[in-house]
Design a protein around this motif. Structure first.
Motif, PDB file in Angstrom:
ATOM      1  N   HIS A 507       0.902  -0.982   0.149  1.00 24.51           N
ATOM      2  CA  HIS A 507      -0.177  -0.064  -0.129  1.00 24.51           C
ATOM      3  C   HIS A 507       0.961   1.242  -0.129  1.00 24.51           C
ATOM      4  N   ILE A 508       1.521   1.486  -1.043  1.00 25.39           N
ATOM      5  CA  ILE A 508       2.367   2.685  -0.975  1.00 25.39           C
ATOM      6  C   ILE A 508       1.689   3.874  -1.502  1.00 25.39           C
ATOM      7  N   GLU A 509       1.696   4.937  -0.739  1.00 22.03           N
ATOM      8  CA  GLU A 509       1.253   6.105  -0.767  1.00 22.03           C
ATOM      9  C   GLU A 509       2.020   7.354  -0.831  1.00 22.03           C
ATOM     10  N   SER A 510       1.452   8.307  -1.174  1.00 20.92           N
ATOM     11  CA  SER A 510       1.918   9.781  -0.836  1.00 20.92           C
ATOM     12  C   SER A 510       3.238  10.200  -1.273  1.00 20.92           C
ATOM     13  N   THR A 511       3.739   9.841  -2.596  1.00 24.55           N
ATOM     14  CA  THR A 511       5.227  10.480  -3.012  1.00 24.55           C
ATOM     15  C   THR A 511       4.934  11.528  -3.896  1.00 24.55           C
ATOM     16  N   MET A 512       3.784  11.856  -4.130  1.00 24.84           N
ATOM     17  CA  MET A 512       3.386  13.148  -5.061  1.00 24.84           C
ATOM     18  C   MET A 512       2.257  13.779  -4.381  1.00 24.84           C
ATOM     19  N   ARG A 513       2.597  14.144  -3.064  1.00 24.09           N
ATOM     20  CA  ARG A 513       1.417  14.591  -2.372  1.00 24.09           C
ATOM     21  C   ARG A 513       0.703  16.011  -2.468  1.00 24.09           C
ATOM     22  N   MET A 514      -0.825  15.532  -2.393  1.00 19.40           N
ATOM     23  CA  MET A 514      -1.352  16.834  -2.627  1.00 19.40           C
ATOM     24  C   MET A 514      -0.957  18.108  -1.543  1.00 19.40           C
ATOM     25  N   GLY A 515      -0.936  19.194  -2.154  1.00 19.96           N
ATOM     26  CA  GLY A 515      -0.612  20.285  -1.145  1.00 19.96           C
ATOM     27  C   GLY A 515       0.909  20.717  -1.400  1.00 19.96           C
ATOM     28  N   TYR A 516       1.660  19.567  -1.846  1.00 24.23           N
ATOM     29  CA  TYR A 516       2.987  19.916  -1.981  1.00 24.23           C
ATOM     30  C   TYR A 516       3.558  19.758  -3.457  1.00 24.23           C
ATOM     31  N   VAL A 517       3.013  18.597  -4.247  1.00 27.70           N
ATOM     32  CA  VAL A 517       3.463  18.419  -5.509  1.00 27.70           C
ATOM     33  C   VAL A 517       2.012  19.014  -6.611  1.00 27.70           C
ATOM     34  N   THR A 518       0.985  18.767  -5.925  1.00 28.63           N
ATOM     35  CA  THR A 518      -0.438  19.210  -6.750  1.00 28.63           C
ATOM     36  C   THR A 518      -1.191  19.943  -5.806  1.00 28.63           C
ATOM     37  N   ASP A 519      -2.197  20.825  -6.388  1.00 27.07           N
ATOM     38  CA  ASP A 519      -3.176  21.594  -5.850  1.00 27.07           C
ATOM     39  C   ASP A 519      -4.166  20.610  -5.474  1.00 27.07           C
ATOM     40  N   THR A 520      -5.354  21.360  -4.872  1.00 31.31           N
ATOM     41  CA  THR A 520      -6.167  20.377  -4.273  1.00 31.31           C
ATOM     42  C   THR A 520      -7.206  19.795  -5.589  1.00 31.31           C
ATOM     43  N   ASN A 521      -6.947  20.380  -6.776  1.00 31.21           N
ATOM     44  CA  ASN A 521      -7.671  19.561  -7.975  1.00 31.21           C
ATOM     45  C   ASN A 521      -6.817  18.359  -8.422  1.00 31.21           C
ATOM     46  N   CYS A 522      -5.670  17.913  -7.808  1.00 30.72           N
ATOM     47  CA  CYS A 522      -4.764  16.917  -8.264  1.00 30.72           C
ATOM     48  C   CYS A 522      -4.170  17.440  -9.491  1.00 30.72           C
ATOM     49  N   GLU A 523      -3.978  18.809  -9.977  1.00 27.95           N
ATOM     50  CA  GLU A 523      -3.041  19.110 -10.752  1.00 27.95           C
ATOM     51  C   GLU A 523      -1.751  19.678 -10.369  1.00 27.95           C
ATOM     52  N   ALA A 524      -0.702  19.270 -10.943  1.00 27.93           N
ATOM     53  CA  ALA A 524       0.669  19.639 -10.635  1.00 27.93           C
ATOM     54  C   ALA A 524       0.971  21.043 -10.561  1.00 27.93           C
ATOM     55  N   MET A 525       1.430  21.493  -9.393  1.00 22.94           N
ATOM     56  CA  MET A 525       1.689  22.844  -9.442  1.00 22.94           C
ATOM     57  C   MET A 525       2.453  23.706 -10.293  1.00 22.94           C
ATOM     58  N   GLN A 526       3.459  22.981 -10.644  1.00 21.60           N
ATOM     59  CA  GLN A 526       4.367  23.343 -11.534  1.00 21.60           C
ATOM     60  C   GLN A 526       4.310  22.992 -13.065  1.00 21.60           C
ATOM     61  N   VAL A 527       3.405  22.352 -13.435  1.00 24.04           N
ATOM     62  CA  VAL A 527       3.018  21.775 -14.876  1.00 24.04           C
ATOM     63  C   VAL A 527       1.650  21.911 -15.128  1.00 24.04           C
ATOM     64  N   LYS A 528       1.079  22.976 -15.753  1.00 23.71           N
ATOM     65  CA  LYS A 528      -0.459  22.922 -16.205  1.00 23.71           C
ATOM     66  C   LYS A 528      -0.909  21.668 -16.786  1.00 23.71           C
ATOM     67  N   ARG A 529      -2.167  21.337 -16.770  1.00 22.59           N
ATOM     68  CA  ARG A 529      -2.637  20.287 -17.496  1.00 22.59           C
ATOM     69  C   ARG A 529      -1.966  18.796 -17.194  1.00 22.59           C
ATOM     70  N   LEU A 530      -1.328  18.974 -16.219  1.00 21.20           N
ATOM     71  CA  LEU A 530      -0.891  17.386 -15.836  1.00 21.20           C
ATOM     72  C   LEU A 530      -1.579  16.899 -14.245  1.00 21.20           C
ATOM     73  N   PHE A 531      -2.111  16.106 -14.201  1.00 23.74           N
ATOM     74  CA  PHE A 531      -2.880  15.586 -13.235  1.00 23.74           C
ATOM     75  C   PHE A 531      -2.284  14.399 -12.792  1.00 23.74           C
ATOM     76  N   ILE A 532      -2.584  13.994 -11.361  1.00 23.67           N
ATOM     77  CA  ILE A 532      -2.121  12.888 -10.799  1.00 23.67           C
ATOM     78  C   ILE A 532      -3.440  11.953 -10.365  1.00 23.67           C
ATOM     79  N   ALA A 533      -3.413  10.674 -10.760  1.00 26.87           N
ATOM     80  CA  ALA A 533      -4.579  10.054 -10.186  1.00 26.87           C
ATOM     81  C   ALA A 533      -4.353   8.409  -9.520  1.00 26.87           C
ATOM     82  N   ASP A 534      -3.438   8.282  -8.849  1.00 29.27           N
ATOM     83  CA  ASP A 534      -3.048   7.395  -8.343  1.00 29.27           C
ATOM     84  C   ASP A 534      -2.591   7.602  -6.604  1.00 29.27           C
ATOM     85  N   ASN A 535      -2.206   6.452  -5.973  1.00 25.85           N
ATOM     86  CA  ASN A 535      -2.092   6.727  -4.643  1.00 25.85           C
ATOM     87  C   ASN A 535      -1.099   7.506  -4.279  1.00 25.85           C
ATOM     88  N   SER A 536      -0.267   7.955  -5.229  1.00 22.85           N
ATOM     89  CA  SER A 536       0.946   8.793  -4.955  1.00 22.85           C
ATOM     90  C   SER A 536       0.509  10.163  -4.325  1.00 22.85           C
TER      91      SER A 536
END
Length: 568
Positions: A507-536
């Motif tokens: 159960h690996i989780e949180s290697t691309m944490r919301m609030g640190y790597v992505t915003d609350t929409n799960c979009e990468a803060m530094q790369v627009k139009r790049l979203f994350i949708a896994d445990n990370s």
């Protein structure tokens, strides 16, 4: 200019969900999956021949092909090197893909359409609310409607009771735990596991139907050993155990808006500088795992759902902007395994039968939840896997050399070999085992990075580091004592604690944490139009529950955010 509206990387617990939701919203979606596709007419012999390139039709699904490969034998299915379920290319003449982990352990993940949900035990609990509220950048209440949608889609329901669950409940009640009658767990107690398995076939006890007939009908037959692959059902989308291969993927194909390409390893996120948006994702470079050919696809939006190791690896190998939290904060539920051996007399008194029947029913049908500490749940496996996890895999070394400390609630701790192992395995049918999932503290030093020198055909390979904190180990020890007490109250005569290696990773989780790597929409803060949708993208280990349902709920929400932000 664009090949699709959205490209999704990975078809496991999160990617398949995002693809289905986006396609139902009317978007054109391409899915890249690194591993093979089982049960599809375009890949008749998926482990020995390249087959086709794409599939976009529900009519391509073939339950006969599916059942030919999902034969349920534990070694055929779960051997990490040669089994149907492994993390590697479809071509079984080639080695699995390599990860570096410089400590004792194992990473139990799969490639292929459906990802690691192909072998998961279907547990679909929600996160503990106290692990989200005031900690995540979004509230637990905001997740509830997305939980409800994922639960209805899979579907999820409370597990039926077979002998091992009945014995578990008997011990849990005597140990003082209270029944939890809700999906939102705020207090300690026991309950049936919420599992993504279709209801039990109503003809299961009807002597007019054979087990062979029932296996071709809709509904669970309680045949057990879910981890070895379920083959019960009349069609691919009616298979009893609801991996995303048989739940979300068929629904995605039914929209007519999704095409899926297996055997395609994503090796780079393509980007461009936009005058208004700044750096934004524009596509994916991938490698055909059969031919080695490199291809590129372009889309207006990209969703990374490659998993907690591969998503940060892909970010780093793509040369995306530096972010100190990419790959950091890895949580793993710091597993352990506690078992109890019963004698026939005690089982006859409690169950009215001489065996626990550990192979019958859902692999895990009952649990005790303890918010702030974690979970322990009955989890009986087929003999080889059970022996491996109970007696052959330990951080503590050999039991004979390091016996339990005086006063410990377990009689054996660590590896068992020789005549003692033989005797214990002779009692396999009278043994009940429990998996422990710890509320794991999120630490910056636990991480995934890429090796500066070592590469495989897909680029620099990932290196995984995990050391639990003192607080995590205290919680794990507390869970082991609770589980031992429950087994003793149920009548177990011998208690075994495996002391599972810290780096046994499921159960690996949180290697691309919301609030640190992505915003609350799960979009990468530094790369627009790049979203994350896994445990990370989880902020933490959600308190200990299996993370799959939370990933599916978040992926449902992320798809909604993508549509509203860029396509509404």
């Amino acid at each position: 200019m664009y090949d699709a509206d959205v490209i999704v990387i990975g078809s496991g617990g999160g990617g398949a969900v995002a693809a289905k939701e986006l396609a139902e919203a009317g978007l054109q979606v391409l899915v890249l999956e690194a591993g093979p596709w089982y049960g599809n007419k375009n890949w008749q012999n998926p482990n020995s021949e390249r087959g086709g390139e794409w599939s976009s039709s529900y009519n391509d699904l073939d339950v006969a092909l599916y059942k030919k490969l999902y034969n349920g034998y534990e070694n055929n299915m779960n051997d990490g090197v040669s089994g149907v379920f492994r993390f590697g290319p479809a071509d079984r003449r080639r080695t699995p893909w390599h990860r570096v982990m410089r400590q004792k352990g194992d990473i139990w993940q799969l490639s292929g359409v459906g990802g690691t949900t192909q072998h998961y035990w279907t547990q679909s609990p929600r996160a503990f609310p106290i692990a989200v509220d005031g900690i995540w950048p979004i509230s637990y209440k905001e997740l509830i409607p997305y939980y409800e949608k994922a639960e209805a889609t899979l579907p999820v329901q409370f597990s039926p009771t077979t002998p091992k669950e009945e014995l578990f409940y008997y011990g849990a009640k005597k140990a003082g735990w209270q029944l939890i009658p809700t999906l939102n767990v705020t207090t300690p107690g026991y309950r049936p596991n919420p599992n993504a398995i279709l209801p039990t076939n109503e003809h299961l006890m009807d002597p007019n139907y054979s087990l062979e007939q029932l296996s071709h009908m809709e509904g669970c037959t309680l045949k057990g050993n879910c981890v070895n692959g379920c083959s019960v059902g009349p069609s691919v989308d009616k298979i009893a155990k609801r991996s995303t291969l048989v739940s979300y993927i068929p629904l995605a194909l039914k929209t007519g808006n999704v095409a899926i390409r297996p055997n395609s390893f994503a090796i780079k996120i393509l980007t461009e500088q936009d005058p208004k948006e700044g750096l934004r994702a524009t596509g994916v470079q991938f490698r055909d795992t059969w031919t080695g050919e490199i291809g590129e696809l372009h889309a207006k939006t990209v969703v990374m759902a490659a998993g907690c190791i591969e998503s940060p690896r892909l970010w780093l190998n793509s040369g995306l902007p530096h972010n100190a939290w990419v790959g950091r904060g890895l949580t793993n539920h710091c597993f352990d395994w506690v078992s109890g051996v019963f004698d026939e007399k005690e089982l006859m008194k409690v169950l009215g039968m001489p065996s626990v029947y550990p192979y019958a029913g859902h692999t895990s049908g009952a649990r005790v939840d303890i918010p702030g500490t974690g979970i322990f749940q009955v989890s009986c496996l087929s003999p080889g896997l059970m022996s491996y996890l109970t007696y052959g895999f330990s951080e503590a070394g050999y039991n004979a050399l390091n016996p339990p400390e005086p006063g410990a609630p377990w009689d054996i701790r660590g590896r068992v070999v020789g005549p003692q192992l033989k005797e214990l395995m002779m009692n396999y049918t009278r043994t009940m085992t429990m998996l422990l999932l710890t509320d794991d503290e999120t630490l910056y030093h636990n991480r995934v990075e890429v090796d500066p020198l070592l590469k495989d055909e897909n680029g620099p390979i990932p290196v995984v580091y995990y050391t639990p904190s003192k607080k995590t180990l205290q919680r794990r020890d507390k869970l082991a004592r609770y589980a031992s007490e429950t087994l003793k109250q149920a009548g177990a005569k011998t208690i075994i604690r495996s002391d599972t290696p810290f780096s046994f990773m499921l159960h690996i989780e949180s290697t691309m944490r919301m609030g640190y790597v992505t915003d609350t929409n799960c979009e990468a803060m530094q790369v627009k139009r790049l979203f994350i949708a896994d445990n990370s993208v989880h902020f933490n280990g959600i308190g200990g529950p299996n993370p799959t349902l939370t990933t599916q709920a978040l992926a449902t929400r992320t798809a909604e955010k993508i549509f509203n932000q860029y396509f509404a």
